[in-house]
Design a protein around this motif. Sequence first.
Motif, PDB file in Angstrom:
ATOM      1  N   ARG A   1       0.817  -1.207   0.000  1.00  0.00           N
ATOM      2  CA  ARG A   1       0.000   0.000   0.000  1.00  0.00           C
ATOM      3  C   ARG A   1       0.850   1.256   0.000  1.00  0.00           C
ATOM      4  O   ARG A   1       0.360   2.335  -0.313  1.00  0.00           O
ATOM      5  CB  ARG A   1      -0.947  -0.007   1.211  1.00  0.00           C
ATOM      6  CG  ARG A   1      -2.118  -0.963   1.018  1.00  0.00           C
ATOM      7  CD  ARG A   1      -2.975  -1.072   2.259  1.00  0.00           C
ATOM      8  NE  ARG A   1      -4.149  -1.864   1.958  1.00  0.00           N
ATOM      9  CZ  ARG A   1      -5.313  -1.366   1.589  1.00  0.00           C
ATOM     10  NH1 ARG A   1      -5.467  -0.061   1.474  1.00  0.00           N
ATOM     11  NH2 ARG A   1      -6.330  -2.145   1.311  1.00  0.00           N
TER      12      ARG A   1
ATOM     13  N   ILE B   1      -2.407  -3.059  -4.132  1.00  0.00           N
ATOM     14  CA  ILE B   1      -2.896  -4.263  -3.477  1.00  0.00           C
ATOM     15  C   ILE B   1      -3.108  -5.290  -4.568  1.00  0.00           C
ATOM     16  O   ILE B   1      -3.177  -4.949  -5.763  1.00  0.00           O
ATOM     17  CB  ILE B   1      -4.215  -4.011  -2.704  1.00  0.00           C
ATOM     18  CG1 ILE B   1      -5.263  -3.373  -3.625  1.00  0.00           C
ATOM     19  CG2 ILE B   1      -3.985  -3.157  -1.483  1.00  0.00           C
ATOM     20  CD1 ILE B   1      -6.581  -3.086  -2.936  1.00  0.00           C
TER      21      ILE B   1
ATOM     22  N   GLU C   1      -8.853  -2.603   3.019  1.00  0.00           N
ATOM     23  CA  GLU C   1      -8.273  -3.872   3.409  1.00  0.00           C
ATOM     24  C   GLU C   1      -9.386  -4.777   3.912  1.00  0.00           C
ATOM     25  O   GLU C   1     -10.358  -4.319   4.498  1.00  0.00           O
ATOM     26  CB  GLU C   1      -7.235  -3.675   4.508  1.00  0.00           C
ATOM     27  CG  GLU C   1      -6.003  -2.917   4.044  1.00  0.00           C
ATOM     28  CD  GLU C   1      -4.938  -2.880   5.125  1.00  0.00           C
ATOM     29  OE1 GLU C   1      -4.378  -3.947   5.414  1.00  0.00           O
ATOM     30  OE2 GLU C   1      -4.689  -1.801   5.648  1.00  0.00           O
TER      31      GLU C   1
ATOM     32  N   TRP D   1      -6.905   6.464  -6.034  1.00  0.00           N
ATOM     33  CA  TRP D   1      -6.878   5.936  -4.660  1.00  0.00           C
ATOM     34  C   TRP D   1      -7.678   6.828  -3.713  1.00  0.00           C
ATOM     35  O   TRP D   1      -8.368   6.349  -2.825  1.00  0.00           O
ATOM     36  CB  TRP D   1      -5.429   5.825  -4.200  1.00  0.00           C
ATOM     37  CG  TRP D   1      -5.231   5.026  -2.945  1.00  0.00           C
ATOM     38  CD1 TRP D   1      -5.359   5.473  -1.664  1.00  0.00           C
ATOM     39  CD2 TRP D   1      -4.856   3.651  -2.854  1.00  0.00           C
ATOM     40  NE1 TRP D   1      -5.073   4.473  -0.780  1.00  0.00           N
ATOM     41  CE2 TRP D   1      -4.769   3.335  -1.463  1.00  0.00           C
ATOM     42  CE3 TRP D   1      -4.583   2.655  -3.786  1.00  0.00           C
ATOM     43  CZ2 TRP D   1      -4.414   2.062  -1.023  1.00  0.00           C
ATOM     44  CZ3 TRP D   1      -4.223   1.394  -3.334  1.00  0.00           C
ATOM     45  CH2 TRP D   1      -4.153   1.106  -1.970  1.00  0.00           C
TER      46      TRP D   1
END
Length: 302
Positions: free
Chosen positions: A100, A105, A117, A223
């Motif tokens: 990360r 990922i 996650e 992101w």
Amino acid sequence: MGNFSRNAIVLAGGLTLLCGLAACGSDTDSGVSTVQLRSASAKPVDGASPLSAYVDTAEQRKKVTTARASLVAACMQRLGFAEFKTVESKEQGAEFISGRRYLYIEPEQAARTGYAEEADAADGKRRTADQARAVSMAERRALTGGDVTLDSGQTPPQGGCTGEASRTLTTGASQPDELLVWRLMAEAAAPARKDAEVLRVVADWSTCMKQRGFSYATPEDAWNDPRWVRQAGPAATDEERKAASADMECKDQSGYAVALSNAQNANEQKLIEQHADALKALARNRGALLRNAEIVLQGGQP
């Protein structure tokens, strides 16, 4: 006293967390966190950075945390809290240094959880439940110390049981700059994003994303898309999972994580040479902390 005791040790751990900022390890056993990233040819590459050698591993953190919990429990019982119990996690926790760091990922996970996650929701619910438990004033005083006299007639040690545990674990350890590694990582990361090769693969990544229906100039934009920001618990939307999956596959195709890690690692190596003495002091501190934890776990006193 069951609920009080369980939350008390959660409180104690939060107040005295050393391992992670004061990393745990030694010069010869640095416990480098290995990160597996994919190259453009889909072959795994080792993405661990030079500075990650100065960051404790999950296993090392667990050793120190377990030793700390043992010391706190013994102190609490000595002060008259005979039923005080520690709650030790069966898990080691996540590594501090992971893929990360490169906004990466595994695509298979991204397809399941989006940018979150898999453990995020469960961890959030557990932390909320732990924090909801009441902490008695008597336990709080024993844990944190102060100019107080307990019902047992005893006075807590300086800094309470958590302070005593910290002093025991840091016996023989110096007091280096515990945030040095994190500052150096940030210092190495900023120019890496402007590296010519990184800029080239970012352009390739952006083109790949556009072909999949997502318009982002940089991986940071994808992101940090505000549409993906959510509280721990709710599952990712179909759109987020599609975006995250495309993001990681385009990173694999363009070789983004490899290019970024190469540029950042080169910067880190230069910084390690510039701060060699301070980093050696930090490594010695890590070694002392781990040795003390091992002694405590074996029933001894450093």
